[in-house]
Scaffold this motif. Structure first.
Motif, PDB file in Angstrom:
ATOM      1  N   PRO A  42      -8.707  11.730  -2.495  1.00  0.00           N
ATOM      2  CA  PRO A  42      -9.522  11.950  -2.311  1.00  0.00           C
ATOM      3  C   PRO A  42     -10.406  10.245  -0.953  1.00  0.00           C
ATOM      4  CG  PRO A  42     -10.197  12.613  -4.224  1.00  0.00           C
ATOM      5  CD  PRO A  42      -9.824  11.472  -4.326  1.00  0.00           C
ATOM      6  N   GLU A  43     -10.464  11.125   0.628  1.00  0.00           N
ATOM      7  CA  GLU A  43     -10.982   9.774   0.850  1.00  0.00           C
ATOM      8  C   GLU A  43     -11.740   8.662   0.309  1.00  0.00           C
ATOM      9  OE1 GLU A  43     -12.573   9.524   5.450  1.00  0.00           O
ATOM     10  OE2 GLU A  43     -10.136  10.346   5.378  1.00  0.00           O
ATOM     11  N   GLU A  44     -12.798   9.202  -0.469  1.00  0.00           N
ATOM     12  CA  GLU A  44     -14.133   8.616  -0.749  1.00  0.00           C
ATOM     13  C   GLU A  44     -13.487   7.802  -1.799  1.00  0.00           C
ATOM     14  OE1 GLU A  44     -14.905  12.270  -1.359  1.00  0.00           O
ATOM     15  OE2 GLU A  44     -14.067  12.544   0.438  1.00  0.00           O
ATOM     16  N   GLU A  45     -12.675   7.859  -2.517  1.00  0.00           N
ATOM     17  CA  GLU A  45     -11.840   6.974  -3.771  1.00  0.00           C
ATOM     18  C   GLU A  45     -11.407   5.980  -3.234  1.00  0.00           C
ATOM     19  OE1 GLU A  45      -9.250   7.659  -7.486  1.00  0.00           O
ATOM     20  OE2 GLU A  45     -10.446   9.340  -6.368  1.00  0.00           O
ATOM     21  N   TRP A  46     -10.741   6.444  -1.630  1.00  0.00           N
ATOM     22  CA  TRP A  46      -9.883   5.056  -1.338  1.00  0.00           C
ATOM     23  C   TRP A  46     -10.696   4.222  -0.843  1.00  0.00           C
ATOM     24  CZ3 TRP A  46      -5.543   4.858  -2.510  1.00  0.00           C
ATOM     25  CH2 TRP A  46      -4.513   5.719  -2.235  1.00  0.00           C
ATOM     26  N   ARG A  47     -11.983   4.530  -0.296  1.00  0.00           N
ATOM     27  CA  ARG A  47     -13.262   3.777   0.772  1.00  0.00           C
ATOM     28  C   ARG A  47     -13.109   2.854  -0.726  1.00  0.00           C
ATOM     29  NH1 ARG A  47     -14.499   4.528   5.619  1.00  0.00           N
ATOM     30  NH2 ARG A  47     -13.914   6.687   6.701  1.00  0.00           N
ATOM     31  N   SER A  48     -13.230   3.627  -1.752  1.00  0.00           N
ATOM     32  CA  SER A  48     -13.933   2.561  -3.101  1.00  0.00           C
ATOM     33  C   SER A  48     -13.600   1.985  -3.218  1.00  0.00           C
ATOM     34  CB  SER A  48     -14.994   3.510  -3.773  1.00  0.00           C
ATOM     35  OG  SER A  48     -13.246   4.008  -4.259  1.00  0.00           O
ATOM     36  N   VAL A  49     -12.511   1.462  -3.560  1.00  0.00           N
ATOM     37  CA  VAL A  49     -10.635   0.969  -3.658  1.00  0.00           C
ATOM     38  C   VAL A  49     -10.387  -0.382  -2.873  1.00  0.00           C
ATOM     39  CG1 VAL A  49     -10.646   2.378  -5.583  1.00  0.00           C
ATOM     40  CG2 VAL A  49      -8.772   2.330  -4.020  1.00  0.00           C
ATOM     41  N   LEU A  50     -10.572  -0.061  -1.271  1.00  0.00           N
ATOM     42  CA  LEU A  50     -10.276  -0.600  -0.095  1.00  0.00           C
ATOM     43  C   LEU A  50     -11.010  -1.623   0.254  1.00  0.00           C
ATOM     44  CD1 LEU A  50      -7.398   2.164   0.485  1.00  0.00           C
ATOM     45  CD2 LEU A  50      -6.836   0.254  -0.560  1.00  0.00           C
ATOM     46  N   THR A  51     -10.611  -2.557   0.940  1.00  0.00           N
ATOM     47  CA  THR A  51     -11.822  -2.946   1.910  1.00  0.00           C
ATOM     48  C   THR A  51     -12.060  -2.730   2.919  1.00  0.00           C
ATOM     49  OG1 THR A  51     -10.059  -5.137   2.987  1.00  0.00           O
ATOM     50  CG2 THR A  51     -11.336  -5.133   1.192  1.00  0.00           C
ATOM     51  N   PRO A  52     -12.905  -2.310   4.088  1.00  0.00           N
ATOM     52  CA  PRO A  52     -12.853  -1.161   5.203  1.00  0.00           C
ATOM     53  C   PRO A  52     -11.847  -2.105   6.253  1.00  0.00           C
ATOM     54  CG  PRO A  52     -15.004  -2.614   4.649  1.00  0.00           C
ATOM     55  CD  PRO A  52     -14.174  -3.163   3.648  1.00  0.00           C
ATOM     56  N   GLU A  53     -11.581  -2.609   6.386  1.00  0.00           N
ATOM     57  CA  GLU A  53     -10.066  -2.953   7.175  1.00  0.00           C
ATOM     58  C   GLU A  53      -8.784  -3.258   6.399  1.00  0.00           C
ATOM     59  OE1 GLU A  53      -7.474  -5.309  10.612  1.00  0.00           O
ATOM     60  OE2 GLU A  53     -10.382  -4.102  10.217  1.00  0.00           O
ATOM     61  N   GLN A  54      -8.501  -2.594   5.132  1.00  0.00           N
ATOM     62  CA  GLN A  54      -7.013  -2.456   4.190  1.00  0.00           C
ATOM     63  C   GLN A  54      -7.657  -0.783   4.700  1.00  0.00           C
ATOM     64  OE1 GLN A  54      -8.123  -4.226   0.202  1.00  0.00           O
ATOM     65  NE2 GLN A  54      -6.448  -5.341   0.292  1.00  0.00           N
ATOM     66  N   PHE A  55      -8.892   0.074   4.562  1.00  0.00           N
ATOM     67  CA  PHE A  55      -8.644   1.099   4.464  1.00  0.00           C
ATOM     68  C   PHE A  55      -7.999   1.866   5.638  1.00  0.00           C
ATOM     69  CE2 PHE A  55     -11.350   5.366   5.922  1.00  0.00           C
ATOM     70  CZ  PHE A  55     -10.811   5.903   4.859  1.00  0.00           C
ATOM     71  N   ARG A  56      -9.084   1.056   6.982  1.00  0.00           N
ATOM     72  CA  ARG A  56      -9.174   1.776   8.082  1.00  0.00           C
ATOM     73  C   ARG A  56      -7.015   0.769   8.278  1.00  0.00           C
ATOM     74  NH1 ARG A  56      -7.738  -1.258  13.284  1.00  0.00           N
ATOM     75  NH2 ARG A  56      -7.573  -3.107  12.108  1.00  0.00           N
ATOM     76  N   VAL A  57      -6.691   0.081   7.815  1.00  0.00           N
ATOM     77  CA  VAL A  57      -4.633  -0.179   8.397  1.00  0.00           C
ATOM     78  C   VAL A  57      -4.147   0.834   7.173  1.00  0.00           C
ATOM     79  CG1 VAL A  57      -3.140  -1.667   8.262  1.00  0.00           C
ATOM     80  CG2 VAL A  57      -5.208  -2.306   9.341  1.00  0.00           C
ATOM     81  N   LEU A  58      -4.344   1.105   5.730  1.00  0.00           N
ATOM     82  CA  LEU A  58      -4.175   1.897   4.864  1.00  0.00           C
ATOM     83  C   LEU A  58      -3.513   3.320   5.435  1.00  0.00           C
ATOM     84  CD1 LEU A  58      -4.028  -0.794   2.011  1.00  0.00           C
ATOM     85  CD2 LEU A  58      -1.302   0.029   3.254  1.00  0.00           C
ATOM     86  N   ARG A  59      -5.392   3.644   5.383  1.00  0.00           N
ATOM     87  CA  ARG A  59      -5.542   5.138   5.429  1.00  0.00           C
ATOM     88  C   ARG A  59      -5.028   6.079   6.775  1.00  0.00           C
ATOM     89  NH1 ARG A  59      -3.002   6.739   1.519  1.00  0.00           N
ATOM     90  NH2 ARG A  59      -3.895   8.701   1.483  1.00  0.00           N
TER      91      ARG A  59
END
Length: 164
Positions: A42-59
């Motif tokens: 889920p999106e919340e789990e990706w946010r918890s394991v990635l930095t904000p910049e990684q989340f913006r790019v990867l997800r």
């Protein structure tokens, strides 16, 4: 309303309609759930394991600014992994200096990537994703070196380098 205003407004409306197929802000056939991939969170789990910049790019299919990743000038022997799921994606043997400001490779590890058509920003490109988790890595272009002629232009924040 004068005739000139009407014509200008008409041109804007017709132009917008004709170009609307290129303004979709993402990729075709990619969903936010990524349920078709081996790793799905889920999106919340990706946010918890990635930095904000990684989340913006990867997800969220973002792009890091050019010339900001230390991996662009990384030429030691090793392997580049997906920063989201740690799947091996590229080896240092396929890395080259493209001069674009992003880490570039001419060949991925077999089976490591998936692609989709990206029609954002008024152009059609081939978007590159991790085949295991669906994370956005960058784009591939046909202006690379031999032997493949391809340039996998990757966001540095989407990669994790592990020296050999």
């Amino acid at each position: 309303m004068d005739k000139r205003y009407f014509l200008e407004a008409s041109v804007v409306i017709v132009g917008t309609v004709l170009l609307s197929r290129y303004i979709n802000w993402g990729s075709e056939e990619m969903t936010t759930s990524n349920s078709r991939f081996e790793i799905s969170k889920p999106e919340e789990e990706w946010r918890s394991v990635l930095t904000p910049e990684q989340f913006r790019v990867l997800r969220k299919h973002g792009t890091e600014p050019a010339h900001t990743s230390p991996l662009d000038k990384q030429y030691d022997e090793g392997t580049y992994y997906c920063a989201a799921c740690e799947q091996p994606l590229f080896t240092s043997n396929s890395k080259f200096n493209s001069g674009t400001g992003w880490p570039s490779f001419f060949k991925p590890i077999e089976g490591a990537i998936a692609t989709t058509v990206d029609k954002s920003h008024f152009m059609t490109r081939t978007e590159v994703h991790c085949s295991r988790c669906g994370s956005h890595l960058g784009h591939v272009f046909d202006d690379g070196p031999a032997p493949t002629g391809e340039r996998y232009c990757m966001n540095g924040v989407s990669l994790k380098f592990v020296p050999a």
